[in-house]
Design a protein around this motif. Structure first.
Motif, PDB file in Angstrom:
ATOM      1  N   THR B  50     -14.221  35.047 -16.903  1.00 42.20           N
ATOM      2  CA  THR B  50     -15.058  35.322 -18.070  1.00 42.20           C
ATOM      3  C   THR B  50     -16.188  36.283 -17.717  1.00 42.20           C
ATOM      4  O   THR B  50     -16.519  37.181 -18.495  1.00 42.20           O
ATOM      5  CB  THR B  50     -15.616  34.005 -18.643  1.00 42.20           C
ATOM      6  OG1 THR B  50     -14.511  33.189 -19.028  1.00 42.20           O
ATOM      7  CG2 THR B  50     -16.505  34.244 -19.848  1.00 42.20           C
ATOM      8  N   GLN B  90     -13.452  33.635 -24.840  1.00 36.67           N
ATOM      9  CA  GLN B  90     -12.855  32.372 -24.427  1.00 36.67           C
ATOM     10  C   GLN B  90     -12.903  31.332 -25.537  1.00 36.67           C
ATOM     11  O   GLN B  90     -12.010  30.514 -25.668  1.00 36.67           O
ATOM     12  CB  GLN B  90     -13.590  31.857 -23.186  1.00 36.67           C
ATOM     13  CG  GLN B  90     -13.006  30.568 -22.650  1.00 36.67           C
ATOM     14  CD  GLN B  90     -13.440  30.298 -21.224  1.00 36.67           C
ATOM     15  OE1 GLN B  90     -14.181  31.067 -20.622  1.00 36.67           O
ATOM     16  NE2 GLN B  90     -12.960  29.216 -20.680  1.00 36.67           N
ATOM     17  N   ASP B 166      -9.654  36.501 -23.491  1.00 32.72           N
ATOM     18  CA  ASP B 166     -10.066  35.545 -22.468  1.00 32.72           C
ATOM     19  C   ASP B 166      -9.442  34.184 -22.755  1.00 32.72           C
ATOM     20  O   ASP B 166      -9.784  33.531 -23.732  1.00 32.72           O
ATOM     21  CB  ASP B 166     -11.598  35.453 -22.457  1.00 32.72           C
ATOM     22  CG  ASP B 166     -12.134  34.843 -21.170  1.00 32.72           C
ATOM     23  OD1 ASP B 166     -11.325  34.520 -20.285  1.00 32.72           O
ATOM     24  OD2 ASP B 166     -13.366  34.700 -21.068  1.00 32.72           O
ATOM     25  N   GLU B 167      -8.528  33.781 -21.898  1.00 30.26           N
ATOM     26  CA  GLU B 167      -7.840  32.496 -22.032  1.00 30.26           C
ATOM     27  C   GLU B 167      -7.387  32.214 -23.468  1.00 30.26           C
ATOM     28  O   GLU B 167      -7.863  31.271 -24.098  1.00 30.26           O
ATOM     29  CB  GLU B 167      -8.745  31.365 -21.524  1.00 30.26           C
ATOM     30  CG  GLU B 167      -9.094  31.548 -20.065  1.00 30.26           C
ATOM     31  CD  GLU B 167      -9.558  30.260 -19.393  1.00 30.26           C
ATOM     32  OE1 GLU B 167      -9.283  29.193 -19.935  1.00 30.26           O
ATOM     33  OE2 GLU B 167     -10.161  30.357 -18.320  1.00 30.26           O
TER      34      GLU B 167
HETATM   35 MG   LIG Z   1     -13.687  31.506 -18.452  1.00 27.97          MG
END
Ligand SMILES: [Mg+2]
Ligand SMILES: Nc1ncnc2c1ncn2[C@@H]1O[C@H](COP(=O)(O)OP(=O)(O)O)[C@@H](O)[C@H]1O
Lengths: 278, 326
Positions: B50, B90, B166-167
């Motif tokens: 991140t 995220q 992000d993820e």
């Molecule tokens: Mg992260």
């Protein structure tokens, strides 16, 4: 299948286009906040009615036991203080909104887009001010219905409202700054707790001469006291002018405090927004 | 923007939180992401994924190093970078109090689309991300998968040259995960470079053309998923036992046959060891098991998974989808 939109963003817009974009951004972001009101109408209305409730509580429940030094009706003494208190309580909603956006990543999304920091903060600002103006109007109408009034002419009264909104405007930037640093809505409840002693440690509800000397001195120092005293003067509402330098220069302080707060917190808030998480 | 070979380049990027010079953050991140590819940034929790995304999307400032995105310097030309990228962070960063439609319309307007176009584009994306039915509902009432898809849609309102995700599938059920994967694949087809971070090895294996494995803020391995798997050694001999009690005994036998990197999955009564001599080791194992009276449920030879590469290189258990769903 996901289709793509050709990138229409003008990478380096001309000066005029940039200003037009900035206006659109502020408008779109303000509209977003207004849509929030629509989604939570009761919450907003309770925010407007809460000061009315406090007014009734202090005006009628405790009012009988309150004496205004120098004489006069306690209700007339209370109204300007309640106006200032309402401006002060508005900070809570600013902090809450700013923290929620930051913790949900909405602020980060704005910051990753080609929109100027000031547009995001101005949008916040406009809508919070509008909220406070409405809250103020609700309280004014209630006060008028219950017998409060101004006695020094409409121009002085307008001046007083101007000072109240100036206080709100300066506290707004304090709120944005605090909100950006609160990191999660959980911490905001701390802020909400702190609002009470800070609000009460002033001359909003009682004259500072009735307090122990040292406490009275702190209360005099509170920006809320300066604005309340100045508003009492401008409305011609009762409230003994104390002997202290603070109360003799209430008008000056009612401008000076907000300007000082702005000078400190406006740049800090903008900086925090830009450097969020850094 | 000209035809840059790399959509993202990072050179020795360092970032530490607070006043520290060491410890968590990035400790000299170097990345080369070819234009038009899907790039997987793989690493366990806390590896710095991140942080890397935030630096490359100009949300964070780096302490040292340099980086370009879409040909622009992230430190000096932040505004230009921001006009060329999309970010799906995220945590789905959409306004929970607005409806899906209101969100997309708002982000469209902020992306400089005229009002009519912003509305048309919002409707288009809602259809494409299968959110038409929920369009008028407040996002706060959406499921995790729906919110993710809306978030992805919001970062695609105008086509970004480079999209950061992000993820994207953390916390999603397998069906929603498939949908998000599909969305990311079609982005690539449309010419967008995608940098994807994930803790899910399977995800990187499925999607990414190139992978960098991140540990403690540093890239410790990089390459195509295939190359990473081969670099890790040849095949693995995998044995599944019927009974828990047999695992220790079987492990002792297999240690005598294969290489040092033995993995034991106690929950599944499964052991695997790297082997060089394919049939030879299989035969050895079979006779050793017969001698000791063990009857494994299954014995197979297979290619290593990215999971195993990950565990081997990071010394940590990656979270695999399989493990999570158990
Ligand atoms: Mg992260
Ligand atoms: N705002 C912050 N302040 C201090 N430390 C942080 C902050 N954000 C992340 N970290 C630390 O930096 C490291 C990397 O975090 P992060 O980039 O979020 O990792 P990942 O996304 O790979 O899980 C972690 O050890 C984390 O605790």
């Amino acid at each position: 299948m996901i289709t793509m939109e050709r990138n229409v963003k003008n990478i380096q817009p001309s000066g005029a286009a940039r200003i037009r974009y900035a206006f659109t951004d502020v408008w779109v972001l303000s509209k977003r906040e207004l849509l929030h009101w629509g989604g939570n109408p009761w919450g907003i209305m309770i925010g407007w009615l809460f000061p009315v409730m406090m007014l009734l509580m202090f005006g009628y429940l405790f009012g009988g036991a309150m004496a205004v030094p120098g004489g006069g009706s306690y209700f007339e003494f209370l109204m300007p203080g309640m106006f200032a208190m309402t401006m002060f309580f508005g900070v809570e909603s600013t902090v809450m909104a700013v923290t929620t956006d930051a913790s949900k990543g909405v602020t980060d999304r704005f910051r990753s887009m080609p929109i100027h920091a000031s547009a995001v903060l101005l949008g916040r600002c406009m809508v919070d001010m509008l909220n406070s103006v409405i809250g103020l109007l609700v309280l004014i109408v209630t006060g008028l219905l219950l017998g409060w009034g101004w006695h020094e002419g409409a121009d002085h009264a307008l001046g007083a409202f101007g000072l109240l909104l100036l206080l709100r405007f300066s506290l707004l930037w304090v709120g944005i700054f605090v909100g950006l640093h609160a990191t999660n809505p959980h911490n905001v409840s701390m802020v909400q707790l702190l609002v009470w002693p800070v609000g009460f440690l002033s001359n909003v509800f009682v004259d500072t001469t009735t307090m122990p000397a040292w406490l009275g001195a702190i209360a005099e120092f509170n920006p809320l006291s300066a604005t309340s005293t100045a508003a009492r003067e401008l409305f011609g509402n009762p409230g003994l002018r104390g002997e202290s330098w603070m109360s003799e220069h209430a008008l000056l302080l009612a401008v000076g405090w907000p300007v000082l707060l702005l000078a400190i917190f406006l740049p800090l808030a903008v900086r925090s927004y830009r450097r969020l998480n850094r | 923007m000209g035809a840059h070979a790399y959509a993202i380049q990072a050179r020795n990027v360092k970032k530490h939180y607070g006043r520290t010079k060491e410890g968590p953050g990035l400790n000299g991140l170097t990345l080369n992401v070819p234009a038009g590819s899907i790039f997987g940034l793989l690493g366990p929790n806390g590896a710095g994924k991140t942080t890397a995304v935030k630096i490359l999307t100009t949300l964070l400032r780096m302490d040292e190093g340099s980086a370009t995105v879409a040909g622009y310097d992230v430190s000096k030309e932040g505004h230009l970078v921001r006009s060329r990228i999309g970010l799906a962070g995220q945590y789905a960063a959409v306004d929970e109090q607005l409806t899906g439609y209101q969100n997309l319309e708002m982000f469209g307007r902020l992306n400089r689309l005229p009002k009519g176009q912003a509305r048309r584009r919002a409707e288009e994306l809602l259809t494409q991300f299968d959110l038409t039915e929920a369009a008028g509902r407040a996002v706060g009432k959406y499921s995790g998968g729906m919110r993710r898809r809306l978030d992805l849609a919001a970062s695609l309102i105008v086509s970004p040259d480079v999209l950061f995700v992000d993820e994207p599938t953390t916390g999603l059920d397998p069906l929603a995960r498939q949908e998000v994967w599909g969305a990311i694949r079609s982005l690539k087809e449309a010419g967008t470079t995608v940098l994807l971070t994930t803790q899910y090895l399977e995800e990187a294996d499925q999607l990414a053309d190139l992978v960098s494995i991140l540990k403690d803020g540093r890239v410790i391995r990089e390459g195509t998923p295939e190359a990473l798997k081969s670099s890790f050694g040849g095949d693995r001999l995998e044995v599944t036992l019927l009974r828990q009690e047999e695992v220790v005994k079987a492990e002792r036998i297999l240690r005598g046959i294969g290489g040092a990197f033995v993995l034991v999955d106690n929950a599944a009564n499964r052991i695997s060891v790297p082997v060089t001599d394919r049939t030879g080791s299989l035969l050895k194992a079979a006779s050793a098991f017969a001698d000791s009276g063990l009857e494994p449920e299954d014995i197979v030879l297979r290619r290593p998974t990215l999971d195993e590469v990950f565990i081997h290189f990071t010394g940590q258990n990656g979270v695999s989808n399989k493990e999570e769903s158990r």
